[in-house]
Design a protein around this motif. Sequence first.
Motif, PDB file in Angstrom:
ATOM      1  N   GLN A 191      54.128  -2.657  17.460  1.00 34.04           N
ATOM      2  CA  GLN A 191      53.202  -3.520  16.740  1.00 34.04           C
ATOM      3  C   GLN A 191      52.499  -4.536  17.525  1.00 34.04           C
ATOM      4  O   GLN A 191      51.641  -5.209  17.310  1.00 34.04           O
ATOM      5  CB  GLN A 191      54.141  -4.408  15.878  1.00 34.04           C
ATOM      6  CG  GLN A 191      54.915  -3.730  14.768  1.00 34.04           C
ATOM      7  CD  GLN A 191      55.817  -4.538  13.952  1.00 34.04           C
ATOM      8  OE1 GLN A 191      56.998  -4.372  14.213  1.00 34.04           O
ATOM      9  NE2 GLN A 191      55.401  -5.639  13.483  1.00 34.04           N
ATOM     10  N   GLY A 223      59.126  -5.294  12.209  1.00 34.28           N
ATOM     11  CA  GLY A 223      59.160  -6.372  13.040  1.00 34.28           C
ATOM     12  C   GLY A 223      60.263  -5.878  14.191  1.00 34.28           C
ATOM     13  O   GLY A 223      60.030  -6.352  15.435  1.00 34.28           O
ATOM     14  N   PHE A 335      62.261  -9.429  12.105  1.00 33.13           N
ATOM     15  CA  PHE A 335      62.588  -8.734  10.935  1.00 33.13           C
ATOM     16  C   PHE A 335      62.065  -9.408   9.794  1.00 33.13           C
ATOM     17  O   PHE A 335      62.127 -10.467   9.544  1.00 33.13           O
ATOM     18  CB  PHE A 335      64.104  -8.386  10.847  1.00 33.13           C
ATOM     19  CG  PHE A 335      64.544  -7.294   9.996  1.00 33.13           C
ATOM     20  CD1 PHE A 335      63.653  -6.944   8.710  1.00 33.13           C
ATOM     21  CD2 PHE A 335      65.549  -6.380  10.245  1.00 33.13           C
ATOM     22  CE1 PHE A 335      63.735  -5.910   7.959  1.00 33.13           C
ATOM     23  CE2 PHE A 335      65.597  -5.188   9.543  1.00 33.13           C
ATOM     24  CZ  PHE A 335      64.871  -4.896   8.223  1.00 33.13           C
ATOM     25  N   ARG A 336      60.969  -8.671   9.175  1.00 34.30           N
ATOM     26  CA  ARG A 336      60.464  -9.110   7.837  1.00 34.30           C
ATOM     27  C   ARG A 336      60.988 -10.494   7.121  1.00 34.30           C
ATOM     28  O   ARG A 336      62.281 -10.518   6.897  1.00 34.30           O
ATOM     29  CB  ARG A 336      60.601  -7.962   6.849  1.00 34.30           C
ATOM     30  CG  ARG A 336      59.378  -7.993   5.814  1.00 34.30           C
ATOM     31  CD  ARG A 336      59.546  -6.846   4.873  1.00 34.30           C
ATOM     32  NE  ARG A 336      58.395  -6.585   4.341  1.00 34.30           N
ATOM     33  CZ  ARG A 336      58.284  -5.380   3.738  1.00 34.30           C
ATOM     34  NH1 ARG A 336      59.212  -4.318   3.637  1.00 34.30           N
ATOM     35  NH2 ARG A 336      57.220  -5.082   3.137  1.00 34.30           N
ATOM     36  N   ALA A 502      51.950  -8.778  12.926  1.00 39.88           N
ATOM     37  CA  ALA A 502      52.980  -9.468  12.315  1.00 39.88           C
ATOM     38  C   ALA A 502      52.697 -10.596  11.631  1.00 39.88           C
ATOM     39  O   ALA A 502      51.528 -11.237  11.356  1.00 39.88           O
ATOM     40  CB  ALA A 502      53.990  -9.902  13.689  1.00 39.88           C
ATOM     41  N   ALA A 503      53.896 -11.463  11.403  1.00 36.51           N
ATOM     42  CA  ALA A 503      53.676 -12.774  10.419  1.00 36.51           C
ATOM     43  C   ALA A 503      52.867 -12.548   9.267  1.00 36.51           C
ATOM     44  O   ALA A 503      52.203 -13.264   8.731  1.00 36.51           O
ATOM     45  CB  ALA A 503      52.986 -13.931  11.475  1.00 36.51           C
ATOM     46  N   GLU A 707      55.347 -10.130   3.999  1.00 36.38           N
ATOM     47  CA  GLU A 707      56.898 -10.628   4.190  1.00 36.38           C
ATOM     48  C   GLU A 707      57.289 -11.196   2.881  1.00 36.38           C
ATOM     49  O   GLU A 707      58.543 -11.317   2.691  1.00 36.38           O
ATOM     50  CB  GLU A 707      57.236 -11.531   5.348  1.00 36.38           C
ATOM     51  CG  GLU A 707      57.036 -10.708   6.681  1.00 36.38           C
ATOM     52  CD  GLU A 707      56.983 -11.656   7.957  1.00 36.38           C
ATOM     53  OE1 GLU A 707      55.783 -12.255   8.032  1.00 36.38           O
ATOM     54  OE2 GLU A 707      57.614 -11.786   8.713  1.00 36.38           O
TER      55      GLU A 707
HETATM   56 MO1  MOS Z   1      56.834  -8.817  10.800  1.00 38.16          MO
HETATM   57  S1  MOS Z   1      58.692  -9.696  11.301  1.00 38.16           S
HETATM   58  O1  MOS Z   1      56.051 -10.256  11.228  1.00 38.16           O
HETATM   59  O2  MOS Z   1      56.709  -7.876  12.148  1.00 38.16           O
END
Ligand code: MOS
Length: 762
Positions: A191, A223, A335-336, A502-503, A707
Amino acid sequence: MKNYDWIEHVKGTSKFADDLPVVEGTLHAGVFTSPTAKGKITSLNIAEAISHPGIKAVFTAKDIPGKNQIGAIIADEPLLADEDLHYVGQPIALIVGVEEYSIKQALRKIKIEFEEQKPILDAREAFEKKELIIPPQIFAIGDIDNAWDKCDLIIEGTADTGAQEHLYLETQIAYSIPKEGGGIKLISSTQSPTAVQRCVSRILNLDMHKIEVDVQRLGGGFGGKEDQATAWAAMAALACNLLNQPIKLKLSRQEDMRYTGKRHPYSSDFKIGLKTDGTIIAYKVDFFQNAGAAADLSTAILDRTLFHCTNSYYIPNVKATAYSCRTNLPPNTAFRGFGGPQGMFVIEAAIHKAALKLNLQPFEIQAKNLLKENDKFPYGQKAINCVARKTWSSAVDKFQLAKKINYINEYNSINALSKKGIALMPICFGISFTNKMLNQASALVHIYTDGSVGISTAAIEMGQGVNMKLRQVASRIFSVDISKIKIETTNTTRIANTSPTAASSGADLNGKALEKTCLILRERLLKAAEELLKTGSNEELSLNNENIAVNGIKSNLAWDKLISFAYTNRIPLSAHAHYATPGIDFDRSAAKGNPFSYHVYGTAIIETTVDCLRGIYEINSIETIHDFGHSMNHIVDRSQAEGAIIQGLGWVTLEEIKHSSNGRLLSDSLSTYKVPDIHFTPDKVSVEFLENDFASEAIFNSKAVGEPPFMYSIGAYFALINAIMEFNPHIKIKYDSPLTPEKALLMLYEGKELNFSTPRNK
Ligand code: MOS
Ligand code: MTE
Ligand code: LUZ
C-alpha cells in the motif's frame, strides 16, 4: 457507474504480482524464522542448508550492506534478527534457491541454538513491567477531577477487543529485478511504494533514485500492507542485490498468518459518570494496546484510538490515556479503522453497562448524547456539518425501530430457547492522516495524440475501487468516455514520495491531485480551441461529451481533433500537480487542533438471534443510514460499506486469534481461524445513502468510505449480549470481544442450575 476492474477479476484476467511474467534466471527465496518468542541466539549453522541441492545462498543479518533497520516511525526493528529474538516467526535468515520445494527442505537444515527467556504476551503484563513503546499519550477536555461530583451514577469496568487477521486473498509477495548501475526494480504488493523504496535504500545503502517500486494492484491490503509489505520486499531486494539475479519472495497462507502482525488487541479500563436521565458528564478511559515486539505503526494507531474514544458523542469532561505495550508477538499493524474501532468499543461498553444500572435502554443513552453542530471533540476540533443526529433519526424512522422492538419482545416472550437482541450503533470517523505530513498527493496526466488519456497517481488499487473513481474524475473534467481513460501502475519513478493508500483517503488525496492536473490541461485545451474556432470574448467554451461546446452548444470541433491540433501547435499535453489538504493542523504537545478535514457519520440497527441451547447465533440484519456525502459511485461505495460491515462482524464474533502460552500462533489456518462466510452473512445488509454536499475536501463531495462502516459491526456485539441477557438476565458481563459461540454458550449458562429433567440412562 460500474467498476470496470470487476469485469477483469471475474474473468480472471486481472494481473497480480504473482501473475506477471518472470525474467530468465529468476530465483526464489524462503524465510527462516524464530522458533521462540523471546531468546538470544547462541549459534546459527547454515552450512548444511547452503549445500542442499538447488540452494544458491543463505543470507543473514551480517550480509546486509546498509542498515539492518526497517522501523518506519521508530527505528526499533531489524530486517533479520542478529542476536535477540522477540517473537515466534521473526525473520532470521533468507534462503535462495531455484525452486520453492528445495527451499522448503533446506529451511529445515538450518540449525539454531538459543537461550530461551519468558515471553510477555499480554498488554497489561507488559505495562506492569514498564515495557512501553512510547510514553503514555493523553487526550483531555473539561475538568475530569471535579466532574464526578456532578454525576448521579458512576460506573467502572473493563472492555477488551481481540486481534484480527487481515486475510487478504493475495499473500505478501515481492519480486526484485536487478537494473544497470546497481539499481533495482521491485514489484511489490504494498500500500506504500515509497515506504518500500525508502526501506530498501536504507538496507542496501543505495540512493532512493536507484530503487524503482511498481505496483499494478493488490489482492487486498486492509492495512496489512501499509507497513508490513516492506520487510518482504526488502528481503527480495537484498538477495537480488547480493546475487545480481531476479528474486521472487512470496509467503504461503500459513507463513503469512504466522509471520505478520494483526489488528492490535486492546484491554481497557473505563469510568463513566452520568445524570439519571442518561446525560454523560464524564468519561475516563485507559487503553492498553498490545503492540507486539516492535513499534511498526502502533503509535499512529494509538493516536486514532484516542481521537475516536468518544465515538459520536459529546462528553464535556474526558480524560483518555493510552499505553502502547511491547509484547513478544509479531508487531501488530494497521487494520481497517486503525485503532478507531478499539476506542469506540470501550465507550459503547461503558454506555451499555451504565444503561443496565440506570434501567434505561442503551439506545436511550446513545441518542441523548449524540454530537450536535459545533460540539467539541476531546481534541478540540468542532463537529461541523454534523449529521450524527440526522443519521440516527433517519435510521429509527426508516428501519422502524419501535416496530422491531415490539416484534422482538413478542418473539422473546414466546420462545424459551431462542432469544433475539437488538442494538443501535452510531459511528463517527475522522478523515485525514492524523500525521499532517502524509496528507499530500500528486498526479501525472498524459493525453496521447489520439485523445486517449493515461493517469499516474500514488493511489494503490486493492479492490476498493480507487482506480474507477480516478477514471471518473478525469472523465468528468475532460468530458470523455471512461474507456478513453487508463490508470497506469503506481510507480515511484512517475509519482515520487507517495503517502500510503490508507486512512480511507486514497480517493480524496489522489482524486484532488488528479482534478487539479486535469484542470490545468483543460484550461490549455480550451485556449487552443479558442484559437482554432476563432471565438470572441463573449463566447464561452467548454468540453462536452467529447466535443467542444460554444456557449453550451455543440461545435464541430471534436475532442480528438482538438488534441491533434494542440499537439501540432506544440501545446504540452502532459501535466503534473500536487495537492495538500488545506486547513488541517494538530498540536501534538497540547493534543489539540483540527486534525481532520471532515468527519463521516452514520447509524446502524442490528438484530440478532441466539440459540440458547447451543450458543450459536445469527446476525439477522444490519441496516444502516450512512453519510456518503455526494457519492460519485454508488456501487463501489455500497460494496465498500457492505464489505467493511461483514469484515467487522467477523472481528466481534467468530475471529479469535489464539497463541500458546509460549507465544506460538495456534489459529494459523482457516480450519482454526473462522471468518464470516456467505452463510454467516446477515440475510439483510442494508446500506441507505444519506446524501449531502458538505465535504468540500472530499473529491466531488464524495466522502471517504473505506474504513468508517467497519465500526457499525460493534453494534452486533451488543445486540448479541442483549439476546443472551434475555435468557440469562443476571450474568455479570465481561465486555470481551470477540463473542465466539463458545463464549456465548458459557454466558448463557453462567450461574444457572443445569436441570436435565429427562432421565439420562433410558
Ligand atoms: Mo487502511 S487500515 O488505512 O490501510
Ligand atoms: N477494500 C478492498 N476490497 N480491499 C482492501 O484492501 N482496504 C480498506 C478499504 N477498503 C481495502 C478495502 C482500507 S484499510 C482502507 S484504508 C481503504 O480501503 C483504502 O482505500 P481508499 O483510501 O481508496 O478508500
Ligand atoms: N495510517 C496512518 C492510517 O499512517 N495514519 C492514519 O491516520 C491512518 N488512519 C487510518 C488508517 N491508516
